[in-house]
Design a protein around this motif. Structure first.
Motif, short mmCIF file in Angstrom:
data_model
loop_
_atom_site.label_atom_id
_atom_site.label_comp_id
_atom_site.label_asym_id
_atom_site.label_seq_id
_atom_site.Cartn_x
_atom_site.Cartn_y
_atom_site.Cartn_z
N ALA A 379 6.65 -6.32 2.38
CA ALA A 379 6.57 -5.68 1.06
C ALA A 379 5.13 -5.28 0.73
CB ALA A 379 7.11 -6.63 -0.01
N LEU A 380 4.18 -6.12 1.05
CA LEU A 380 2.78 -5.81 0.73
C LEU A 380 2.25 -4.69 1.62
CD1 LEU A 380 1.28 -9.35 0.11
CD2 LEU A 380 2.04 -7.66 -1.57
N GLN A 381 2.69 -4.65 2.87
CA GLN A 381 2.27 -3.55 3.74
C GLN A 381 2.77 -2.22 3.19
OE1 GLN A 381 3.36 -3.97 7.86
NE2 GLN A 381 2.30 -2.11 8.48
N LEU A 382 4.00 -2.19 2.70
CA LEU A 382 4.54 -0.96 2.11
C LEU A 382 3.74 -0.53 0.89
CD1 LEU A 382 8.38 -1.66 2.41
CD2 LEU A 382 7.03 -0.03 3.75
N ARG A 383 3.31 -1.48 0.08
CA ARG A 383 2.52 -1.15 -1.11
C ARG A 383 1.12 -0.67 -0.72
NH1 ARG A 383 4.37 -5.16 -6.04
NH2 ARG A 383 6.60 -5.11 -5.56
N GLU A 385 0.35 0.86 2.07
CA GLU A 385 0.50 2.19 2.62
C GLU A 385 0.78 3.23 1.54
OE1 GLU A 385 3.54 1.56 5.53
OE2 GLU A 385 2.16 0.70 7.01
N ALA A 386 1.50 2.84 0.49
CA ALA A 386 1.74 3.75 -0.62
C ALA A 386 0.43 4.12 -1.31
CB ALA A 386 2.70 3.11 -1.63
N MET A 387 -0.44 3.14 -1.49
CA MET A 387 -1.74 3.42 -2.12
C MET A 387 -2.59 4.29 -1.21
SD MET A 387 -4.48 0.69 -3.75
CE MET A 387 -3.52 0.45 -5.25
N GLU A 388 -2.56 4.02 0.09
CA GLU A 388 -3.35 4.82 1.02
C GLU A 388 -2.85 6.27 1.07
OE1 GLU A 388 -5.02 1.67 4.29
OE2 GLU A 388 -2.91 2.25 4.46
N ARG A 389 -1.54 6.48 0.96
CA ARG A 389 -1.03 7.85 0.91
C ARG A 389 -1.55 8.59 -0.31
NH1 ARG A 389 3.70 5.38 2.93
NH2 ARG A 389 4.59 5.22 0.83
N CYS A 390 -1.65 7.90 -1.42
CA CYS A 390 -2.16 8.52 -2.65
C CYS A 390 -3.62 8.93 -2.49
CB CYS A 390 -2.03 7.55 -3.82
SG CYS A 390 -0.34 7.16 -4.30
N LEU A 391 -4.36 8.22 -1.66
CA LEU A 391 -5.78 8.50 -1.47
C LEU A 391 -6.05 9.46 -0.32
CD1 LEU A 391 -7.19 4.86 -1.85
CD2 LEU A 391 -7.49 6.74 -3.46
N ALA A 392 -5.01 9.85 0.41
CA ALA A 392 -5.20 10.57 1.68
C ALA A 392 -6.03 11.84 1.52
CB ALA A 392 -3.84 10.89 2.29
N ASP A 393 -5.81 12.60 0.46
CA ASP A 393 -6.51 13.88 0.28
C ASP A 393 -7.56 13.83 -0.82
OD1 ASP A 393 -4.87 15.11 2.23
OD2 ASP A 393 -3.27 15.36 0.74
N SER A 394 -7.99 12.64 -1.17
CA SER A 394 -8.88 12.47 -2.32
C SER A 394 -10.36 12.64 -1.99
CB SER A 394 -8.67 11.08 -2.92
OG SER A 394 -9.09 10.08 -2.00
N GLU A 457 5.73 0.23 -5.90
CA GLU A 457 5.34 1.52 -5.31
C GLU A 457 5.36 2.65 -6.32
OE1 GLU A 457 6.94 2.29 -1.27
OE2 GLU A 457 7.69 0.23 -1.36
N GLY A 458 6.31 2.66 -7.23
CA GLY A 458 6.34 3.69 -8.26
C GLY A 458 5.12 3.60 -9.17
N GLN A 459 4.75 2.39 -9.57
CA GLN A 459 3.56 2.21 -10.40
C GLN A 459 2.30 2.60 -9.64
OE1 GLN A 459 4.30 -1.95 -11.16
NE2 GLN A 459 4.95 -1.56 -13.27
N ILE A 460 2.26 2.32 -8.35
CA ILE A 460 1.10 2.71 -7.55
C ILE A 460 0.94 4.22 -7.55
CG2 ILE A 460 0.23 2.84 -5.17
CD1 ILE A 460 1.29 -0.02 -4.79
N ARG A 461 2.03 4.95 -7.34
CA ARG A 461 1.94 6.42 -7.31
C ARG A 461 1.45 6.98 -8.64
NH1 ARG A 461 6.62 5.70 -4.07
NH2 ARG A 461 7.98 5.89 -5.89
N GLU A 462 2.04 6.53 -9.73
CA GLU A 462 1.66 7.05 -11.04
C GLU A 462 0.24 6.61 -11.40
OE1 GLU A 462 1.47 8.82 -14.74
OE2 GLU A 462 2.85 9.20 -13.08
#
Length: 475
Positions: A379-383, A385-394, A457-462
């Motif tokens: 579960a933590l790895q998924l979270r 990775e979700a945060m890292e995806r949000c930062l990918a193009d930052s 994951e939803g809170q991480i994206r927003e």
């Protein structure tokens, strides 16, 4: 008419200004008198039906206009007409004090919707129902437990179980008599500092380092020395030179999924560290608070594994990822340090709560714990990775950790970190500024720590979308 319907977000006057007017009218009417404490931000926000940050901004504006003043760790008060405060106030209790010793606690205390400052597990990921079942079984097995104190060293049964676990997993061999149970890892650091450090002693710490540990050492009168931690570990020549010339009494390390960077020191350096400590008369304090949180990565053995003398003291905390409410940690040490640790612990609490230790023991013995850890890591790895995806193009950069709870992110340009933090909190997003972890206190530190385990994951994206937008708006 209720307060909630009176304060309209689309009114010509901005919402926080309406709250300011409301406060000033009540002061002018004498309903709130000079030096009287005003309602807390939370309480007033509930009374008026507005967001807490709206009330906070209103209080800030009134403070800037000298209509109210603030007392550190106390709250907001009505400023008298003559301008004389009841006592000299400290900086603002939330933002203005983030440079001070307890800034982590201050930032953590702010309630936000997108929580990236707390290096804590989302309670939804913990086996709460199973704990309730264990509680019933525990009182059946130990009916007199609530009327019994623990020993200062900790429950013998739990220490035996932990000693067997460390031996059976091949990490290291020690006896129950070489273990001390504390109320969390931070108490273990404090007890060790009280035992070993005297005013004027030098203490070597990583840069960056865990903030509360640095303050514990400083309050014992220590002078801090630094050794950078990097993705590939330490500069071992720098550490040896420091030990040889500065003679530090203690070297505090967090070598596995380091907080805040997430770096892990390689095994070759772990083998060498105890040799250096023994050669130069230094004690290594190894803080291992997230050893079991790994993402498909074989965690190297602790530094303590390679210690043959009493020059390494090892802290294994289970608070963050097993049962935060129980506050269980184990301190392993060889040699002659244990009597001093016991003496310091006895003056702190005379023994950690036995109820907590027995409950943890029941869980530690059950196969459920290993099952929980496996699911939690996924579960933590998924979270993460979700945060890292949000930062990918930052344009922000970081070293992706193989475990742990945090991302240590470097910003592409320097910003006013206090202003950035304020603006993020206004959008209900929190993070920890990088220089909070800097032993040298450099305000130019371009990093921030983002913790991913408390938000889904939803809170991480927003939340990350909001944070990135705030950053782009700061010049």
């Amino acid at each position: 008419m209720t307060f909630k319907t009176f304060f309209q977000a689309d009114a010509a006057t901005r919402l926080y200004e309406q709250v300011m007017d409301y406060i000033q009218v009540r002061i002018e009417r004498g309903e709130w008198k000079e030096h009287e404490k005003l309602p807390s931000v939370r309480r007033l926000s509930e009374e008026l039906g507005v967001h807490r940050l709206t009330v906070f901004r209103a209080y800030q504006e009134l403070k800037n206009k000298d209509k109210i003043y603030v007392k550190d760790k106390s709250g907001y008060y009505v400023q008298p007409a003559n301008g004389q405060k009841d006592r000299e106030p400290a900086d603002d209790p939330v933002y203005g004090s983030w440079l001070q010793a307890d800034n982590l606690a201050r930032i953590h205390a702010i309630q936000v919707d997108y929580q990236f400052s707390k290096s804590l597990i989302d309670p939804a990921l913990l086996p709460n129902r199973f704990w309730a079942e264990l509680m019933v079984n525990m009182f059946r097995e130990y009916p007199r437990l609530p009327g019994t104190y623990s020993t200062v060293q900790g429950d013998a049964e739990l220490r035996e179980e932990l000693a067997a676990h460390f031996s059976n997993t091949g990490l290291f061999h020690l006896t129950a008599d070489e273990l001390l149970i504390t109320s969390g890892g931070q108490q273990a650091i404090d007890v060790t500092a009280r035992t070993l450090i005297r005013p004027g002693d030098r203490v070597l710490v990583e840069r960056p380092a865990y903030g509360p540990a640095m303050e514990i050492f400083r309050r014992q009168g220590a002078r801090l020395l630094t050794a950078d931690i990097r993705p590939d570990g330490y500069d071992m020549e720098r550490i040896e030179q420091c030990m040889r010339t500065e003679k530090p009494r203690l070297f505090y390390i967090n070598p596995t999924f380091h907080n805040p960077t997430g770096f892990t020191v390689p095994a070759a350096q772990r083998k060498l560290l105890p040799e250096l400590a023994e050669r130069y008369g230094c004690v290594i304090l190894e803080d291992d608070s997230t050893y079991d949180i790994h993402f498909g990565y074989k965690t190297p053995p602790p530094v303590f594994t390679y210690a043959t003398t009493g020059h390494v003291i090892y802290i294994r905390s289970y608070s963050k990822y097993v049962a935060p409410g129980l506050r269980i940690a184990a301190v392993a040490c060889r040699g002659d340090h244990l009597p001093g640790l016991l003496a310091a612990k006895s003056l702190t609490d005379n023994g950690s709560p036995l109820l907590n230790q027995k409950l943890f023991l029941q869980y530690f013995r059950s196969p459920r714990m290993q099952q929980h850890l496996e699911k939690l890591c996924t579960a933590l790895q998924l979270r993460k990775e979700a945060m890292e995806r949000c930062l990918a193009d930052s344009g922000w950069t970081w070293h992706s950790p193989a475990g742990g709870l945090n991302l240590w992110v470097q910003l592409p340009r320097q910003v006013d970190m206090r202003r950035f933090l304020q603006a993020a909190l206004a959008q209900s997003v929190s993070f920890i500024p990088g220089h909070v972890f800097d032993p040298l206190g450099s305000a130019e530190n371009p990093h921030i720590r983002l913790s991913y385990p408390f938000a889904n994951e939803g809170q991480i994206r927003e939340g990350m979308q909001r944070l990135l937008s705030v950053y782009e708006s700061i010049h």
